[in-house]
Design an enzyme around this catalytic site. Structure first.
Site, PDB file in Angstrom:
ATOM      1  N   ASN A  13       0.829  -0.567  -0.120  1.00  0.00           N
ATOM      2  CA  ASN A  13      -0.139   0.271  -0.065  1.00  0.00           C
ATOM      3  C   ASN A  13       0.694   1.601   0.198  1.00  0.00           C
ATOM      4  OD1 ASN A  13      -2.201   1.878   0.324  1.00  0.00           O
ATOM      5  ND2 ASN A  13      -2.626   1.321   2.755  1.00  0.00           N
ATOM      6  N   LYS A  15       0.376   4.036  -0.553  1.00  0.00           N
ATOM      7  CA  LYS A  15      -0.353   5.451   0.512  1.00  0.00           C
ATOM      8  C   LYS A  15      -0.465   6.309  -0.430  1.00  0.00           C
ATOM      9  CE  LYS A  15      -0.210   3.129   4.822  1.00  0.00           C
ATOM     10  NZ  LYS A  15      -0.702   3.090   6.045  1.00  0.00           N
ATOM     11  N   HIS A 101      -9.989   1.673   4.120  1.00  0.00           N
ATOM     12  CA  HIS A 101      -8.890   1.486   5.058  1.00  0.00           C
ATOM     13  C   HIS A 101      -8.725   1.858   5.774  1.00  0.00           C
ATOM     14  CE1 HIS A 101      -4.722   2.472   6.264  1.00  0.00           C
ATOM     15  NE2 HIS A 101      -4.514   1.226   5.441  1.00  0.00           N
ATOM     16  N   GLU A 103      -7.401   4.436   7.036  1.00  0.00           N
ATOM     17  CA  GLU A 103      -7.643   5.868   6.796  1.00  0.00           C
ATOM     18  C   GLU A 103      -8.693   6.771   6.400  1.00  0.00           C
ATOM     19  OE1 GLU A 103      -3.301   5.139   5.671  1.00  0.00           O
ATOM     20  OE2 GLU A 103      -2.278   5.059   7.158  1.00  0.00           O
ATOM     21  N   GLU A 171      -6.372  -5.479   9.552  1.00  0.00           N
ATOM     22  CA  GLU A 171      -5.256  -4.896  10.147  1.00  0.00           C
ATOM     23  C   GLU A 171      -5.439  -3.608  11.463  1.00  0.00           C
ATOM     24  OE1 GLU A 171      -3.361  -2.561   6.257  1.00  0.00           O
ATOM     25  OE2 GLU A 171      -5.175  -1.702   6.548  1.00  0.00           O
ATOM     26  N   GLY A 177       1.354   1.627  10.711  1.00  0.00           N
ATOM     27  CA  GLY A 177       1.958   3.436  10.861  1.00  0.00           C
ATOM     28  C   GLY A 177       2.822   3.260  12.514  1.00  0.00           C
ATOM     29  N   SER A 218       2.031  -2.398  10.593  1.00  0.00           N
ATOM     30  CA  SER A 218       3.728  -2.170  11.020  1.00  0.00           C
ATOM     31  C   SER A 218       4.137  -3.801  10.547  1.00  0.00           C
ATOM     32  CB  SER A 218       3.522  -2.440  11.976  1.00  0.00           C
ATOM     33  OG  SER A 218       3.480  -0.695  12.238  1.00  0.00           O
TER      34      SER A 218
HETATM   35  P1  PGA Z   1       2.129   0.198   8.589  1.00  0.00           P
HETATM   36  O1  PGA Z   1       0.600   0.254   7.272  1.00  0.00           O
HETATM   37  O2  PGA Z   1       2.675  -1.460   7.347  1.00  0.00           O
HETATM   38  O3  PGA Z   1       3.015   1.103   7.648  1.00  0.00           O
HETATM   39  O4  PGA Z   1       1.820   0.098   9.420  1.00  0.00           O
HETATM   40  C1  PGA Z   1      -0.493  -0.530   6.693  1.00  0.00           C
HETATM   41  C2  PGA Z   1      -1.596  -0.621   6.089  1.00  0.00           C
HETATM   42  O5  PGA Z   1      -2.438   1.380   6.458  1.00  0.00           O
HETATM   43  O6  PGA Z   1      -2.541  -1.038   5.317  1.00  0.00           O
END
Ligand code: PGA
Length: 279
Positions: A13, A15, A101, A103, A171, A177, A218
């Protein structure tokens, strides 16, 4: 378990990165190169920002590392300024699209909107990667209900026959993050994978076992081996670890070595059984 029969799926991803198309091309080509060593072992898809999907798709070597969307509108067309439809994403070269997601949920996307998006993505012939996950864990286990409800509501607009076109990405918001890169433990992930499979079986019967569950939050080259080996999932949805081809390759390598270990484990079992029988 499932993951012994299917290639693990790793969905990167990106982003809101990188800033330019040139950087996106370099990153994508770097990932294709990194993946070439693992292509027989791993299925890899990257989800760049929507405007980069078509130019990356035209780089021709695309077949080795697939492309996906990070989001799609549930509208199909019309006066919806700023929206990008699932069909547009698909015709640019995406084979799957992330939906729901955290976010995006944080920006106000509801379970109902997410359900419409899952349906639209599936209708357009792509796989929907439905993201679910609790914001925090409580001792009473209410977080399990949170995840169950998100899955139930997220799948509400598709038929039982279409559910195999969905991948569940677990997730947990608290693990995404993290600056200390501390993900979930493989034990807790395994418990959650069992819980989700059990629930999917309740909805679609035995076919629930065939629905892939991947984990995001993460994931790093350091924890991917343990999470794959002991976490009971079929792959990962790394964010930041997919932004640098070298780091992403570290994740490939960790999962590939976990697969080797799993194969060794499955070979060992019949030998033990044989020995027991001899005694
Ligand atoms: P991250 O993000 O691996 O940077 O924690 C995962 C995600 O948001 O899909």
């Amino acid at each position: 378990m499932m993951k012994k029969f299917l290639k693990p799926l790793i969905v990167g991803n990106w982003k809101l990165t990188p800033s330019t198309l040139d950087e996106a091309k370099q990153r994508y080509l770097g990932i294709i190169k990194a993946h070439s060593k693992y292509k027989s072992a791993l299925e890899v898809v990257v989800c760049p920002p929507a405007s980069f999907i078509a130019p990356l798709n035209s780089l021709k070597r695309v077949k080795l590392v697939g492309l996906g969307g990070q989001n799609a509108s549930f509208w199909t067309e019309g006066s919806k300024t700023g929206e990008i439809s699932a069909m547009m994403i698909k015709t640019c070269g995406a084979r799957l699209t992330i939906v729901g997601h955290s976010e995006r949920r944080a920006l106000g996307e509801t379970d109902e909107v997410i359900a419409e998006k899952v349906a639209e993505v599936v209708k357009c012939g792509m796989t929907a990667v439905l993201c679910v996950g609790e914001s925090e864990r409580d001792e009473e286990g209410a977080y399990l209900e949170v995840v169950k409800t998100q899955i139930k509501k997220g799948l509400a607009r598709i038929s039982k026959q279409e559910i195999h076109k969905v991948i569940i990405a677990y997730e947990p918001v608290w693990a995404i993050g993290r600056t200390d890169n501390v993900a979930i433990t493989s034990h807790d992930l395994h418990q959650m994978a069992i819980f989700i499979h059990k629930y999917l079986k309740e909805i679609v019967g035995i076919a629930g076992d065939l629905i892939r569950i991947i984990y995001g939050g993460s994931v790093t080259p350091e924890n991917a081996n343990d999470l794959y080996l002991n976490g009971g999932v079929s792959g990962f949805l790394p964010g930041r670890s997919s932004w640098d081809p070298k780091t992403f390759e570290g994740v490939f390598s960790a999962v590939a070595s976990a697969i080797k270990d799993l194969k060794k484990q499955t070979k060992k079992v019949p030998a033990k059984v044989k020995n027991k029988k001899r005694k």
